[in-house]
Write an enzyme that holds these catalytic residues in place. Structure first.
Site, PDB file in Angstrom:
ATOM      1  N   VAL A 295       0.844  -1.215   0.000  1.00  0.00           N
ATOM      2  CA  VAL A 295       0.000   0.000   0.000  1.00  0.00           C
ATOM      3  C   VAL A 295       0.873   1.257   0.000  1.00  0.00           C
ATOM      4  CG1 VAL A 295      -1.913   1.195   1.134  1.00  0.00           C
ATOM      5  CG2 VAL A 295      -1.799  -1.301   1.218  1.00  0.00           C
TER       6      VAL A 295
ATOM      7  N   LYS B 268     -13.592  -4.602  11.195  1.00  0.00           N
ATOM      8  CA  LYS B 268     -14.185  -3.651  10.248  1.00  0.00           C
ATOM      9  C   LYS B 268     -15.608  -3.296  10.673  1.00  0.00           C
ATOM     10  CE  LYS B 268     -11.167  -5.236   6.527  1.00  0.00           C
ATOM     11  NZ  LYS B 268     -10.968  -6.312   5.553  1.00  0.00           N
TER      12      LYS B 268
ATOM     13  N   GLY C 187      -1.988 -12.122  -2.267  1.00  0.00           N
ATOM     14  CA  GLY C 187      -1.584 -11.007  -1.410  1.00  0.00           C
ATOM     15  C   GLY C 187      -2.700 -10.326  -0.649  1.00  0.00           C
TER      16      GLY C 187
ATOM     17  N   GLY D 294      -5.819  -4.516  -2.096  1.00  0.00           N
ATOM     18  CA  GLY D 294      -4.976  -4.344  -3.285  1.00  0.00           C
ATOM     19  C   GLY D 294      -4.231  -3.028  -3.217  1.00  0.00           C
TER      20      GLY D 294
ATOM     21  N   GLU E 287      -9.723   6.002   6.094  1.00  0.00           N
ATOM     22  CA  GLU E 287     -10.599   5.477   5.037  1.00  0.00           C
ATOM     23  C   GLU E 287     -10.150   4.094   4.541  1.00  0.00           C
ATOM     24  OE1 GLU E 287     -13.565   7.133   3.590  1.00  0.00           O
ATOM     25  OE2 GLU E 287     -13.656   4.992   3.209  1.00  0.00           O
TER      26      GLU E 287
ATOM     27  N   ASP F  67     -10.995 -10.233  11.314  1.00  0.00           N
ATOM     28  CA  ASP F  67     -10.805  -9.057  10.459  1.00  0.00           C
ATOM     29  C   ASP F  67     -12.160  -8.402  10.140  1.00  0.00           C
ATOM     30  OD1 ASP F  67      -9.032  -7.500   8.481  1.00  0.00           O
ATOM     31  OD2 ASP F  67     -10.575  -8.320   7.173  1.00  0.00           O
TER      32      ASP F  67
ATOM     33  N   GLU G  20      -4.361 -11.854   5.323  1.00  0.00           N
ATOM     34  CA  GLU G  20      -3.518 -11.227   6.343  1.00  0.00           C
ATOM     35  C   GLU G  20      -2.260 -12.067   6.553  1.00  0.00           C
ATOM     36  OE1 GLU G  20      -4.419  -8.248   8.063  1.00  0.00           O
ATOM     37  OE2 GLU G  20      -5.864  -8.285   6.442  1.00  0.00           O
TER      38      GLU G  20
HETATM   39  N1  HSE Z   1      -7.179  -9.584   4.612  1.00  0.00           N
HETATM   40  C1  HSE Z   1      -8.083  -8.558   4.223  1.00  0.00           C
HETATM   41  C2  HSE Z   1      -9.153  -9.178   3.332  1.00  0.00           C
HETATM   42  C3  HSE Z   1      -7.345  -7.466   3.491  1.00  0.00           C
HETATM   43  O1  HSE Z   1      -8.987 -10.335   2.908  1.00  0.00           O
HETATM   44  O2  HSE Z   1     -10.157  -8.538   3.093  1.00  0.00           O
HETATM   45  C4  HSE Z   1      -8.117  -6.185   3.369  1.00  0.00           C
HETATM   46  O3  HSE Z   1      -8.445  -5.623   4.612  1.00  0.00           O
END
Ligand code: HSE
Length: 429
Positions: free
Chosen positions: A14, A205, A187, A302, A129, A201, A190
């Site tokens: 990123v 969020k 990629g 990405g 964001e 995860d 995590e």
């Molecule tokens: N590991 C996370 C996913 C990456 O697969 O959505 C983006 O936050």
């Protein structure tokens, strides 16, 4: 022309994307913001390996503290993820009067209130964001575009890895492990993929989205979290035969002034928009009292999508800095008031798969226990046997209280005729 100096912490995918956008769109950004963005320093553990973008190697350093202490730097962009040392870097930067942009969802979910207070105390901004669904402007929409709404519900596919695995298993018959390996190679998993597949995860969020949407202080522990590891190819196939798709959903709903917050695999009927979000794509469905249903859809990870969100935050900060920034915007609201509904109190429909002996009276025993616990069966199918003596039974229930279902399942799992622990998936209408 005013110059805004940036310290970038994290020169990974990123970070490289941010540098690329700042280089390639410098003229546009200068015209839009009335300033030049200059990357003054880049902090990373690895200052040797070549990246996807070229940088002046003299600005690379392993010393994060030196960069945070540099009085010339106005903004710190934190892209290393994880709790430590990201938390220390961010807090110190805020205390030194620097604005911070981060993509660190885990840190925001675990320490967001604390960091938010430091930002406010020091009259600086903290923008994030890229932390949820990367390039989809869902945070900005909650903070700005949808601000006049009372949000009633959020349903999100916010983890690309889990969605990729479930899609591959459903459409190509790929195994869980094989699909996870592909997500790692591409990629977007995590570093510790259990965060993806165990629902953590998504829960991070959902924490960020719910805090903003309901303007409410919530705790990460308030979110019931279950991952996709319990889902087998068999469940995906049976759900498909019944007209459903299994998705890992992050759900937040206002019910009787209480809040339901949960992440778990969910059966969604195939005609729903979210059922058709495939592969690594994310989608967040937000229901506002004024807008009605809105949906955000796109790649949730990405290099360029995530960097796009970071640059959007940079533009926001530049605009407020140039117009004479004085007061920090409140990052996370501290209001309390809505009660959190425990998972045992939710009411929904369920898919239940049992592995039972194929002999007279078995269904009657199961149905009896469900009936005793106020669970009404909507349909039952006995599938072909795996082995000589036991066969899968798939049941769909009418709406029932979770506590009643769990009580019934405890008894059913203990029956001598049941050969494997029941698999339960909640159904969302
Ligand atoms: N590991 C996370 C996913 C990456 O697969 O959505 C983006 O936050």
């Amino acid at each position: 022309m005013k110059q805004i100096n940036i310290g970038l912490i994290g020169f990974g995918t990123v970070g490289s994307g941010v540098i690329k956008i700042l280089k390639e769109k410098s003229l546009f950004l200068r015209q839009t913001c009335g300033c030049d963005f200059v990357i003054k320093a880049i902090v990373d553990k690895d200052v040797i390996s070549l990246r996807r973008v070229e940088v002046d190697r003299s600005i690379l350093t392993t010393d994060g503290k030196k960069v945070i202490d540099d009085p010339q730097i106005d903004i710190i962009i934190e892209l290393i993820g994880g709790i430590s040392p990201a938390k220390e870097y961010i807090i110190e930067a805020l205390q030194k009067g620097k604005h911070v942009i981060t993509a660190n969802k885990a840190l925001l979910a675990e320490c967001g209130q604390e960091i938010s207070r430091v930002a406010r105390k020091n009259s600086v901004d903290l923008l994030f964001e890229a932390s949820v669904c990367s390039g989809l402007p869902v945070i900005k929409s909650l903070k700005e575009g949808l601000i006049a709404n009372n949000i009633n519900a959020i349903f999100g596919i916010v983890n690309g890895t889990s969605n990729y695995i479930l899609t591959k298993m459903a459409e190509q018959g790929v195994s869980f492990q094989e699909a996870l390996n592909e997500a790692k190679l591409k990629g977007f998993a995590e570093k510790d993929p259990s965060l993806d597949v165990e629902g953590i995860d998504s829960s991070h969020k959902l924490f960020i989205l719910s805090t903003l949407a309901f303007r409410q202080e919530i705790r990460l522990e308030d979110i019931y979290t279950e991952g996709i590891t319990v889902i087998s190819s068999e469940d995906i196939k049976f759900a498909g035969e019944l007209g459903y798709t299994i998705k890992l959903l992050a759900i937040a709903k206002v019910i009787d002034n209480g809040l339901e917050l949960r992440v778990h695999p969910t059966l969604l009927s195939n005609d729903k928009v979210l059922s058709n979000v495939r592969g690594r794509y994310n989608a967040v469905y937000i229901r506002g009292d004024l807008t009605g249903d809105t949906i955000f859809y796109g790649p949730g990870a990405g290099m360029l999508p995530a960097a796009s969100a970071v640059v959007a935050d940079l533009v926001d900060l530049a605009t407020s800095l140039i117009s004479g920034h004085k007061e920090a915007k409140k990052v996370f609201p501290a209001k309390k008031g809505m009660s959190i509904r425990k998972i045992r109190d939710i009411e929904t429909k369920y898919y239940v798969r049992l592995q039972a002996l194929d002999q007279p009276g078995v269904l009657a025993q199961i149905a009896g226990i469900l009936g005793d616990n106020k669970i009404s069966i909507a349909s039952v199918i006995q599938k072909r046997k795996h082995c000589q003596e036991s066969a899968p039974i798939v049941m769909m229930t009418h709406k029932a209280r979770e506590a009643n279902l769990q009580q019934a399942l405890e008894k059913i799992n203990n029956l001598a005729v049941i050969k494997e622990k029941a698999v339960v998936v909640r159904i969302e209408e």
